[in-house]
Design a protein around this motif. Structure first.
Motif, PDB file in Angstrom:
ATOM      1  N   GLU A 240      45.344  16.884  63.963  1.00  0.00           N
ATOM      2  CA  GLU A 240      46.419  17.441  64.789  1.00  0.00           C
ATOM      3  C   GLU A 240      47.253  16.296  65.340  1.00  0.00           C
ATOM      4  O   GLU A 240      46.726  15.219  65.645  1.00  0.00           O
ATOM      5  CB  GLU A 240      45.871  18.290  65.938  1.00  0.00           C
ATOM      6  CG  GLU A 240      46.975  18.948  66.757  1.00  0.00           C
ATOM      7  CD  GLU A 240      46.490  20.021  67.732  1.00  0.00           C
ATOM      8  OE1 GLU A 240      47.345  20.720  68.296  1.00  0.00           O
ATOM      9  OE2 GLU A 240      45.260  20.148  67.905  1.00  0.00           O
ATOM     10  N   GLU A 241      48.573  16.533  65.465  1.00  0.00           N
ATOM     11  CA  GLU A 241      49.469  15.522  66.003  1.00  0.00           C
ATOM     12  C   GLU A 241      50.620  16.214  66.706  1.00  0.00           C
ATOM     13  O   GLU A 241      51.096  17.263  66.274  1.00  0.00           O
ATOM     14  CB  GLU A 241      50.004  14.618  64.891  1.00  0.00           C
ATOM     15  CG  GLU A 241      50.835  13.453  65.407  1.00  0.00           C
ATOM     16  CD  GLU A 241      51.427  12.609  64.288  1.00  0.00           C
ATOM     17  OE1 GLU A 241      51.558  11.383  64.467  1.00  0.00           O
ATOM     18  OE2 GLU A 241      51.765  13.185  63.233  1.00  0.00           O
ATOM     19  N   GLY A 242      51.043  15.610  67.831  1.00  0.00           N
ATOM     20  CA  GLY A 242      52.182  16.175  68.534  1.00  0.00           C
ATOM     21  C   GLY A 242      52.359  15.569  69.906  1.00  0.00           C
ATOM     22  O   GLY A 242      51.694  14.581  70.256  1.00  0.00           O
ATOM     23  N   ALA A 250      47.990  23.248  75.195  1.00  0.00           N
ATOM     24  CA  ALA A 250      47.831  24.357  74.258  1.00  0.00           C
ATOM     25  C   ALA A 250      47.575  23.788  72.866  1.00  0.00           C
ATOM     26  O   ALA A 250      48.496  23.665  72.053  1.00  0.00           O
ATOM     27  CB  ALA A 250      49.069  25.253  74.253  1.00  0.00           C
ATOM     28  N   PRO A 251      46.328  23.405  72.554  1.00  0.00           N
ATOM     29  CA  PRO A 251      46.019  22.784  71.260  1.00  0.00           C
ATOM     30  C   PRO A 251      46.211  23.762  70.107  1.00  0.00           C
ATOM     31  O   PRO A 251      46.038  24.969  70.269  1.00  0.00           O
ATOM     32  CB  PRO A 251      44.557  22.379  71.406  1.00  0.00           C
ATOM     33  CG  PRO A 251      44.010  23.275  72.471  1.00  0.00           C
ATOM     34  CD  PRO A 251      45.142  23.527  73.411  1.00  0.00           C
ATOM     35  N   GLY A 252      46.539  23.183  68.945  1.00  0.00           N
ATOM     36  CA  GLY A 252      46.739  24.000  67.758  1.00  0.00           C
ATOM     37  C   GLY A 252      45.652  23.830  66.724  1.00  0.00           C
ATOM     38  O   GLY A 252      45.791  24.302  65.598  1.00  0.00           O
ATOM     39  N   LEU A 315      53.958  23.365  63.895  1.00  0.00           N
ATOM     40  CA  LEU A 315      53.844  24.185  65.104  1.00  0.00           C
ATOM     41  C   LEU A 315      55.038  23.945  66.035  1.00  0.00           C
ATOM     42  O   LEU A 315      54.934  24.127  67.246  1.00  0.00           O
ATOM     43  CB  LEU A 315      52.541  23.871  65.833  1.00  0.00           C
ATOM     44  CG  LEU A 315      51.254  24.175  65.077  1.00  0.00           C
ATOM     45  CD1 LEU A 315      50.034  23.735  65.861  1.00  0.00           C
ATOM     46  CD2 LEU A 315      51.161  25.667  64.750  1.00  0.00           C
ATOM     47  N   GLY A 316      56.146  23.526  65.456  1.00  0.00           N
ATOM     48  CA  GLY A 316      57.316  23.251  66.273  1.00  0.00           C
ATOM     49  C   GLY A 316      57.791  21.830  66.047  1.00  0.00           C
ATOM     50  O   GLY A 316      57.338  21.133  65.133  1.00  0.00           O
ATOM     51  N   THR A 317      58.689  21.394  66.895  1.00  0.00           N
ATOM     52  CA  THR A 317      59.276  20.070  66.750  1.00  0.00           C
ATOM     53  C   THR A 317      58.208  18.990  66.860  1.00  0.00           C
ATOM     54  O   THR A 317      57.538  18.864  67.893  1.00  0.00           O
ATOM     55  CB  THR A 317      60.353  19.842  67.826  1.00  0.00           C
ATOM     56  OG1 THR A 317      61.309  20.896  67.746  1.00  0.00           O
ATOM     57  CG2 THR A 317      61.042  18.500  67.626  1.00  0.00           C
ATOM     58  N   ALA A 318      58.031  18.222  65.787  1.00  0.00           N
ATOM     59  CA  ALA A 318      57.114  17.072  65.755  1.00  0.00           C
ATOM     60  C   ALA A 318      55.683  17.446  66.111  1.00  0.00           C
ATOM     61  O   ALA A 318      54.926  16.619  66.595  1.00  0.00           O
ATOM     62  CB  ALA A 318      57.615  15.974  66.698  1.00  0.00           C
ATOM     63  N   ARG A 319      55.292  18.707  65.863  1.00  0.00           N
ATOM     64  CA  ARG A 319      53.903  19.138  66.063  1.00  0.00           C
ATOM     65  C   ARG A 319      53.365  19.687  64.769  1.00  0.00           C
ATOM     66  O   ARG A 319      54.038  20.453  64.065  1.00  0.00           O
ATOM     67  CB  ARG A 319      53.794  20.215  67.153  1.00  0.00           C
ATOM     68  CG  ARG A 319      53.575  19.694  68.536  1.00  0.00           C
ATOM     69  CD  ARG A 319      52.990  20.778  69.433  1.00  0.00           C
ATOM     70  NE  ARG A 319      51.557  20.953  69.223  1.00  0.00           N
ATOM     71  CZ  ARG A 319      50.808  21.800  69.934  1.00  0.00           C
ATOM     72  NH1 ARG A 319      51.368  22.558  70.868  1.00  0.00           N
ATOM     73  NH2 ARG A 319      49.517  21.887  69.708  1.00  0.00           N
TER      74      ARG A 319
END
Length: 689
Positions: A240-242, A250-252, A315-319
């Protein structure tokens, strides 16, 4: 901390693969890492022990061990390919561009060189020598909260605490004004206030020098507070990265969520809930199969996860998240954030402290001054420990915590004071203690390497402790060793291993078993979890909790972690510069007036629970005044610097060393918080059951 530098890439890693030679075979430890870090950014890398964090840092910093090699991929530092550099080129980079602070300061500091000699080497690389270098050293050490800088400069690493050694390592790195600073667990030995002030100082350095920082830590709260972005590693892969704040709130990925759930919330006690732990052991990077690397421990795992490797999900911008159920995991985390509820499992067992427990240990006016020291390491320390209960000792590095621990077990003879064990005077010198007295008080050291002989197998280490401490000697020492292993939930197969072959958590279980060999009535636990990741930390704390409940053990729990200490302890004692500035029951700390230093400790990890004004000036310490006067936000000129403060009772059994009356002291109020009410509701529910 917002991103700096306008987004210009400084470090670009593409398809990085690293292998280690283990047992005659080359085994993969990093699997195709891709990430980009911009100039002036602080990038956090988090994950459990063995996930590949330190290996990634070693590959970037050019200090892979001899049995390690990069087999594929690229590491570009401002256009320079690092994977192709020779040793001489690396040495030039280390002197001018890249600085590394290792997790274990003992491996980075030469025991035969003083602190001044270490720093002088860094300043010489910049062309600074003589009086100018010495003045710069003093200024840098003061910024890192060292008192008596001249004494520190004359000291050797072995004369400093672990936290002080860590700050010296950071000083030697910063003295080079590096472009890229790699920090491997830089705050693991520091209390919350020092950790926060250190990271604030690094932020200032970063602002003025445009330094890029890579922060490796198992503390996700620290990463959330100080990093721009974070990458989560598991099994040698980035999962995971963001944005650091977004990932923490709110982890993905289920792994990130599991790590966050392992930490206790401030205000919740061991009597109210058990800590959540991850099932099973972390998968070795070379043991990852065809499916998801986290599948064997993931609560969401289905057949698809075990057979098919997931792809990155945006999961969105830079996530992004490497999970088949990334969006579902994120939705669950966002729902939980909007609807907080207690995470206590319904089968939780509530512990009850015995209010009528007898006194097992009494300490009266312990003081100690080291040779050539300007100030005492301990001054008039007194406390009482009850049978089957825990007293938590909190304070920053250099406050006297480890000195106190060594005195209790007889490794250091104090200058003055008295200790009673089981209502009898305990000789202060170890050689004068009987075998029963030695056996009664045992210690679990901060670093397992201190108590585990690296040349002996685990079973032999435990057997030696059993034979030496148990009286009469057991007829079957091998069976006694097996009992110890079972008591600390250690796989019996590991008894044939050497300490170096075990993970940090397993080594700590062995040291606890070693301490139980007597068996003792009191265990002195000196930072037993400071070097462990959050999941292993939770497992060790729950192990200690069970041992206490089963065997009636008493613990002296020494830690810089205020959240963990208040969760695990029944009583507490706060040390500052060798003085007890506050003591009492943990319940008093969580709901009432507290010393300004205690409030600062809490405020560093749990913002908004207590209000404190900012300290905008650094004051000189006037001898004879309050020991906390230089850093106190409630300092009163003519009072705090004029005389030593009185020890006043706030409530029965709750004492504070302060000139100010209780009504003028900061107050921690948890009774109205959701966390506190949920915990109390859970306690009532379990008691009804």
């Amino acid at each position: 901390m917002t991103a700096r530098g306008g987004g210009t890439p400084l470090l670009q890693i593409s398809g990085l693969r690293v292998e280690y030679a283990i047992g005659g075979r080359w085994l993969p430890v990093l699997h195709g890492i891709d990430l980009t870090i911009t100039e002036g950014e602080t990038y956090g890398i988090a994950g459990e022990s063995g996930c590949g964090k330190s290996t990634l840092a070693a590959a970037i910093g050019g200090y892979l061990p001899r049995n390690g090699r990069i087999t594929a991929g690229s590491i570009m530092l401002d256009g320079l390919e690092l994977t192709a550099l020779e040793r001489q080129q690396w040495q030039k980079l280390w002197a001018t561009q890249i600085a590394v602070v290792l997790q274990n300061p003992g491996s980075g500091l030469n025991p035969r060189l003083t602190v001044e000699q270490h720093l002088a080497e860094s300043y010489r690389a910049k062309g600074v020598r003589g009086d100018a270098a010495r003045a710069a050293m003093r200024a840098l050490l003061e910024r890192l909260h060292f008192r008596q800088t001249d004494v520190i400069l004359r000291s050797y690493p072995g004369q400093l605490s672990g936290g002080m050694q860590q700050r010296v390592m950071i000083a030697t790195a910063l003295a080079r004004n590096p472009r890229l600073l790699l920090l491997d667990e830089p705050t693991s030995g520091l209390d919350a206030t020092l950790a926060r002030s250190l990271m604030d100082f690094l932020a200032e350095i970063q602002e003025s020098w445009r330094t890029t920082i890579i922060l490796i830590s198992h503390d996700l709260q620290l990463i959330e507070r100080v990093c721009d972005r974070v990458g989560i590693l598991y099994g040698g892969s980035l999962v995971e990265e963001g944005d650091a704040r977004a990932v923490s709130q709110a982890p993905g990925h289920p792994y990130t969520m599991s790590l966050l759930n392992c930490r206790p919330q401030f205000g919740i006690r061991k009597q109210q809930m058990r800590l959540q732990t991850l099932p099973g052991d972390p998968v070795a990077p070379w043991a990852v199969g065809d499916g998801c690397c986290f599948a064997s421990r993931c609560p969401r795992a289905i057949a698809l996860c075990r057979s098919t490797a997931p792809s990155w999900v945006s999961l969105g911008t830079a996530r992004r998240s490497l999970c088949h159920f990334a969006r579902e995991t994120l939705a669950e985390a966002e729902h939980a954030a909007d609807n907080p509820r207690s995470a206590v499992p319904p089968t939780s067992t509530v512990l009850h402290s015995d209010a009528n427990a007898p006194v097992i240990l009494r300490v009266e006016k312990l003081s100690h001054r080291y040779p050539q020291a300007d100030e005492p390491a301990l001054q008039d320390v007194s406390f009482t420990l009850f049978a089957g209960q825990t007293i938590g000792i909190m304070g920053e590095s250099g406050s006297g915590k480890s000195t106190l621990a060594r005195i209790l077990v007889g490794l250091l003879e104090p200058s003055s004071g008295r200790i009673e064990w089981a209502r009898h005077a305990l000789p202060l010198r170890l050689s004068l203690r009987s075998m029963e007295q030695r056996r009664a008080i045992q210690m679990v050291f901060q670093n397992p390497e201190v108590s585990l002989n690296p040349r002996h197998r685990v079973g032999a280490i435990l057997k030696r402790a059993v034979v030496k401490l148990r009286q009469p000697r057991p007829a079957n020492s091998e069976e006694a060793v097996l009992e110890l292993a079972r008591a600390v939930q250690l796989d019996l197969e590991l008894l044939q291993r050497l300490p170096r072959d075990l993970s940090g958590g397993l080594r700590q279980r062995v040291t606890i078993a070693h301490g139980l060999a007597g068996p003792p009535t009191i265990l002195v636990l000196d930072e037993p979890t400071s070097a462990l990741d959050v999941s292993t930390q939770a497992a060790i704390i729950e192990l200690l909790r069970d041992l206490q409940q089963q065997h009636g053990l008493s613990f002296v729990f020494i830690s810089h972690d205020v959240v963990l200490t208040t969760y695990f302890s029944d009583w507490f004692l706060v040390l500052y510069n060798g003085h007890v500035v506050e003591s009492g029951s943990v319940e008093c700390l969580l709901d009432g007036a507290v010393h300004p230093y205690t409030a600062a400790l809490v405020n560093s990890v749990v913002p908004h629970v207590v209000h404190l004004p900012e300290v905008n000036e650094r004051r000189a310490v006037i001898r004879g005044g309050c020991p906390y006067q230089a850093r106190c936000p409630l300092f009163r000129p003519g009072l705090c610097d004029a005389s030593f403060p009185p020890r006043q009772q706030v409530t029965p059994g709750h004492e504070i060393l302060c000139h100010l009356p209780p009504e003028h002291l900061p107050v921690i109020q948890l009774t109205t918080s959701a966390t506190r009410s949920q915990a109390q509701e859970t306690t009532r529910h379990d008691q009804d059951r």
